[in-house]
Design a protein around this motif. Structure first.
Motif: not given
Lengths: 554, 467
Positions: A362-363, A366-368, A496, B3-4, B7-8, B10-11, B14
């Motif tokens: 998932l990580l 989504f990052t990609r 990741c 962008r990367i 988005r990162s 998101l982690i 976690v």
């Protein structure tokens, strides 16, 4: 006399947790200090307006899309037009499938083409001159993680190493003088550990001439805790663990070397994928069932857990450089690979690791792609798969029965381990009962799946929580360090890999303490298990590689 | 790249989720640690050495019930006191899980959340514990109980919640705990259970208190009604029988004479719903906590019952079962105008984090069970029963309101296993005690079995209060 001894014992016990906090703080403080000042690498000057656009990253997307690193507001420019990237040999430009083409000094480029200072780059109706970064004079903001960039030197790496070594020596002393101790075996173990640590330090700083050592020091600290915890549990396992850790450090160096050139890795992707799938296939065929899951393969006297190594392959395959990312946006290949991995692990009955892979999937995806739909879809199918698993494998459901009700099942498999973990965490108090004095060590899997409980009982709740939080903070570090990565390959893989470690640790800690169902995964760097520690060091290589300075010689 | 990087984050979710879970774990540990350590398997405190450093346990007058001397656990010198308080104090083992020495072993041995267990010897200090019980009252109750197969006697102060007496039979001497094997397990059946808290018995006529309470609250002309008892009546296709033909009786006489027919008819008239409602209000099917031990839930369930069974349920038969502590609390509620005080057994205890912070609840009120007027009416009925049937002088000079009962556990000729009961309370302001006594295994009525235990124990308890 007895009183003096007791005072010494208690003083040492109290010292260790406080010392843990100090070490973790020092290392992170050092990580925050080390950074070159924020300056653009090169800049693009708009020839019409004269505006200077700083180029901040090693890989920069140029396009009409607002998310581009260099956004060009021109209708003739494609959303993702081209990529400007830096490699060892200099700067390059690659067209990423634009409609109107990318021109360098008036010539349309077909492949990746080198760009030199004062070259002209034209895209759409715009024309830019490629200039040196020094010509940019405005202030740039730095990431919040890094404290003010100052001339002050951070704590010297060798000082951190001394702090860490001293900690392990204290652990050795505690183990030597634990209740009923008759030998000094832990002292020899400790000496061997220190030897491994300092050889690694020497190789890294003197032979490989790496500038920074904080990340490695932190993980040496964890690895040492894992090894010394085993000193009074099973000495043989402790030495095996130490040897595996040394192997892990070698793997760490090899992987860093291997991914030095992010473009070359693309050629290896297919091979790595095939090897990983073969690994899992071998595991499925020859795996022996241990504790309900067949994730072990016995090769002569050695037992390995292939799924641990597949974790590294997984990150390899998932990450990618920016130009590839923009030309081949299709995730299908990676999705299929992930499905095979997760499926194979589920077949083996190793649902904990399957969950780690799925979370990491998932990580990465989504990052990609930045696509929430993919994430939601994947989650939905996972829930569906979960229901199927619960129907096929009844023992998984049994685990769920015990979940949050372990005190009702203290004498059977549904709650036996978790209840003991909680009991002994409480028995250890904040400062622990001392290395070797614990009782949890007699419970099966206490050195691996339940190691959080063992650490908490013997070294205290403060130490256990601090170590866990430090591993979680590793992600913050990875994220901050990647703003300067040499390629999106490193950014994606570092974040990741850190995410994977955090997910794995969460499953371990919360599974053992009955906050989540117990799935039997290892605590990164600390749990006993050769494959596990090698894979942890391997994953650490990705975080290390994301640091810009890793590949620059002193 | 930008962008990367975006988005990162998101982690980051976690990592945040992990930190959230960690906070949850820390809170759970702080709150639960003292319970988590008290497990029979805990290697730091179980086994013979577990109590070496443990503190003293004393009764309300400072009488030492258990203490550690020179590495050995020593119990009270008097064998009667030792046996009577076995289930309260416990023994070296952790077999009696509800006993203080099992439940609070970690506190006794000096556990604290900060220091954990297994401190070096020089730093260990056990915490002392003071209990609310009176040793001599317990011994008296034990002597009255000891010849029965099974039984329990509990007396508590309904004003403060202090448990003065809590005795459970069968018992043994903690100085020489029995080795239970296949050969003698019948003799020691249930010996590790504290019958006061962890057992239920068939209530018999004491359940008429529940039926009466429901009737008082739901039938307006209850006080002016009369019934005719011929000793036997067909209700719902089966006989309900009485000990005697009581003739024409009003509610008071019916309660005093313990007339089954009247209360069976009342139960049927009130119906399943109202009977269930009152049983629920009085907590028959519920459990509450006495110094950390959950009482065993009783049983009153007439959902599936036919008319005849409903009738029998109203006089404490059918599948009715009640817990002695619960019955004492109901008496306490009647004495206190409907709202009982929660009983407790530990009056002084240093070592538990909650007690240190002054948060542990002792003597707090439980939920209101009945209105004060219902309580007063029930009190009048119970007083009438004592004055007219058991004899005013039964409890010496004490003004007692009470009810006896004989629960038949086996229908038919075998009456050897009757559960004899007496429950009640004293209204004297210097003796605010509620009690519940039960014995099993006698063919006689509750009055002559449990009644005698209650009589002896109450007299002694009153003496100890007036000391």
């Amino acid at each position: 006399m007895a009183l003096i001894m007791d005072i010494a014992v208690v003083a040492l016990r109290m010292l260790l947790p406080i010392y843990t906090v100090v070490i973790v703080y020092q290392i992170f403080a050092a990580m925050r200090r080390r950074r070159r000042p924020e300056r653009p690498l090169v800049l693009l000057q708009d020839l019409d307006t004269g505006v200077k656009i700083p180029v901040l990253f090693w890989e920069n997307s140029i396009g009409r899309s607002r998310g581009s690193d260099i956004a060009v507001d021109d209708p003739a420019v494609s959303r993702n037009h081209c990529v400007l990237l830096r490699r060892k040999e200099g700067w390059f430009i690659t067209d990423t499938g634009s409609k109107t083409g990318t021109f360098l000094n008036g010539k349309r480029i077909r492949r990746r083409t080198q760009v030199k200072i004062d070259d002209n780059i034209s895209i759409g109706n715009k024309e830019f001159a490629f200039k040196r970064g020094e010509e940019f004079h405005e202030e740039l903001q730095s990431s919040w993680f890094f404290s003010k960039v100052s001339g002050k030197p951070a704590i010297q790496p060798y000082k951190i190493m001394i702090l860490v070594s001293l900690f392990h020596i204290f652990m050795g002393v505690e183990a030597c003088f634990c209740d009923g101790a008759k030998d000094f075996d832990p002292a020899f173990l400790c000496a061997a550990l220190l030897a491994v640590e300092w050889i690694f330090f020497f190789v890294s700083t003197v032979i490989l001439k790496r500038v920074a050592f904080e990340l490695e020091a932190l993980c040496l600290f964890f690895t040492g805790i894992g090894v010394m915890l085993l000193a009074r549990q099973e000495l043989r396992t402790a030495y095996v663990q130490l040897i595996a850790a040394a192997a892990g450090m070698i793997v760490f160096c090899i992987i860093i070397k291997f991914i030095e050139n992010p473009d070359r890795i693309a050629q290896w992707r297919i091979i790595i994928m095939v090897v990983a799938v073969l690994f899992l296939a071998v595991n499925l065929v020859f795996g022996r069932v241990t504790n309900g899951s067949a994730n072990w393969v016995h090769i002569g006297p050695v037992t390995v857990q292939p799924s641990e190594f597949v974790k590294i392959a997984f990150i390899f395959v998932g990450a990618s450089t920016l130009d590839r990312l923009l030309t081949k946006q299709n995730l299908l290949e990676f999705i299929i690979f992930s499905a095979i991995c997760v499926g194979a692990l589920a077949l083996m009955g190793d649902f904990g690791t399957a969950l780690i892979f799925f979370g990491t999937f998932l990580l990465i995806s989504f990052t990609r792609s930045g696509d929430f739909k993919t994430v939601v879809l994947a989650l939905a199918s996972a829930v569906f798969a979960g229901f199927i698993i619960l129907n096929i494998k009844p023992y998984v459901l049994r685990r769920f029965q015990g979940w949050r009700h372990v005190w009702e099942y203290t004498q059977d498999s549904r709650g036996y381990q978790q209840a003991r973990v909680l009991t002994y965490i409480a028995s250890g108090g904040l400062f622990g009962v001392g290395i070797g004095n614990g009782v949890l060590k007699y419970v099966a899997a206490s050195e691996s799946d339940l190691v959080f409980g063992l650490m908490s009982e013997e070294m205290g709740f403060i130490t256990a929580v601090t170590v866990a939080v430090a591993i979680a903070t590793l992600f913050i570090y990875a994220r901050s360090v990647t703003t300067r990565s040499r390629s999106t390959f490193y950014s994606i893989s570092a974040c990741c890999a850190a995410g994977l470690l955090v997910i794995q640790m969460s499953l371990n800690v919360f599974g053992a303490t009955d906050i989540l169902p117990l799935t039997g995964v290892t605590f990164p760097f600390i749990s006993a298990g050769g494959s596990s520690i090698i894979s942890c060091w391997g994953l650490l290589a990705f975080i290390k590689a994301a640091d810009e300075r890793t590949y620059s010689k002193k | 790249m930008k962008r990367i990087l975006r988005r990162s984050w998101l982690i980051f979710i976690v990592a945040l989720a992990f930190l959230g879970g960690m906070c949850f774990l820390v809170v759970e540990t702080v709150l639960g640690a003292s319970d988590w350590v008290d497990q029979p398997y805990n290697g730091h405190i179980s086994g013979s050495g577990g109590l070496i450093q443990a503190g003293k346990i004393t009764d309300r007058n400072g009488e030492v019930l258990a203490e550690s001397v020179d590495g050995e656990r020593v119990y009270n010198k008097d064998a009667g006191i030792r046996k009577s308080l076995l289930h309260v104090v416990g023994d070296d083992s952790l077999n009696i899980s509800t006993a203080v020495q099992s439940q609070f072993r970690s506190q006794l041995t000096g556990y604290s959340f900060i220091w954990g267990l297994d401190m070096p010897k020089s730093f260990r200090h056990g915490n002392d514990m003071e209990l609310t019980v009176d040793a001599s009252t317990c011994k008296t109750a034990y002597n009255a109980l000891k010849n029965y197969d099974s039984g329990a006697c509990v007396i508590y102060n309904y004003d403060t919640g202090e448990i003065i007496c809590s005795v459970s039979i069968r018992t043994y001497d903690p100085n020489s705990p029995p080795k239970i094997t296949e050969d003698n397990e019948d003799k020691y059946e249930g010996v590790y259970l504290d019958n006061v808290l962890s057992s239920t018995y068939t209530p018999g006529s004491i359940f008429k208190i529940v039926t009466a309470a429901a009737a008082i609250e739901n039938i307006p002309d209850i006080w002016s009604r009369t019934w005719v008892c011929n000793g036997k009546e067909d209700i719902g296709g089966g006989d309900v029988t009485c000990v005697d033909a009581h003739g024409t009786v009003d509610i008071k006489q019916a309660f005093g004479d313990s007339c089954n027919i009247v209360f069976a008819e009342l139960a049927v008239e009130l119906g399943e719903e109202k009977m269930n409602a009152m049983a629920k209000k009085l907590g028959i099917n519920a459990s509450f906590s006495v110094s950390g031990v959950k009482t065993k839930k009783g049983n009153y369930n007439v959902k599936e019952a036919n008319k005849n069974q409903l009738a029998w349920s109203g006089v404490g038969q059918y599948n009715d079962a009640v817990n002695p502590m619960q019955m004492a609390v109901i008496c306490g509620a009647i004495a206190k105008g409907g709202t009982p005080v929660n009983p407790y057994i530990i009056s002084g205890n240093s070592g538990s984090l909650l007690t240190d912070l002054g948060l542990s609840k002792t003597g707090s009120s439980l939920k209101q069970m009945i209105s004060s007027s219902t309580a007063q009416s029930l009190g009048e009925l119970m007083r009438y029963a004592v004055v007219n049937d058991y004899g005013e002088s039964m409890f010496g000079g004490l003004t007692v309101c009470a009810k006896t009962g004989t629960g038949e556990t086996l229908t038919g000729s075998d009456t050897d296993k009757n559960d004899g009961w007496m429950i009640g309370y004293c209204t004297d302001s210097d003796c605010p005690l509620a009690f519940a006594c039960v014995v099993r295994g006698s063919s006689e009525y509750g009055y002559s079995t449990a009644g005698q235990v209650a009589k002896a124990a109450m007299k002694e308890a009153a003496k100890s209060l007036k000391k």
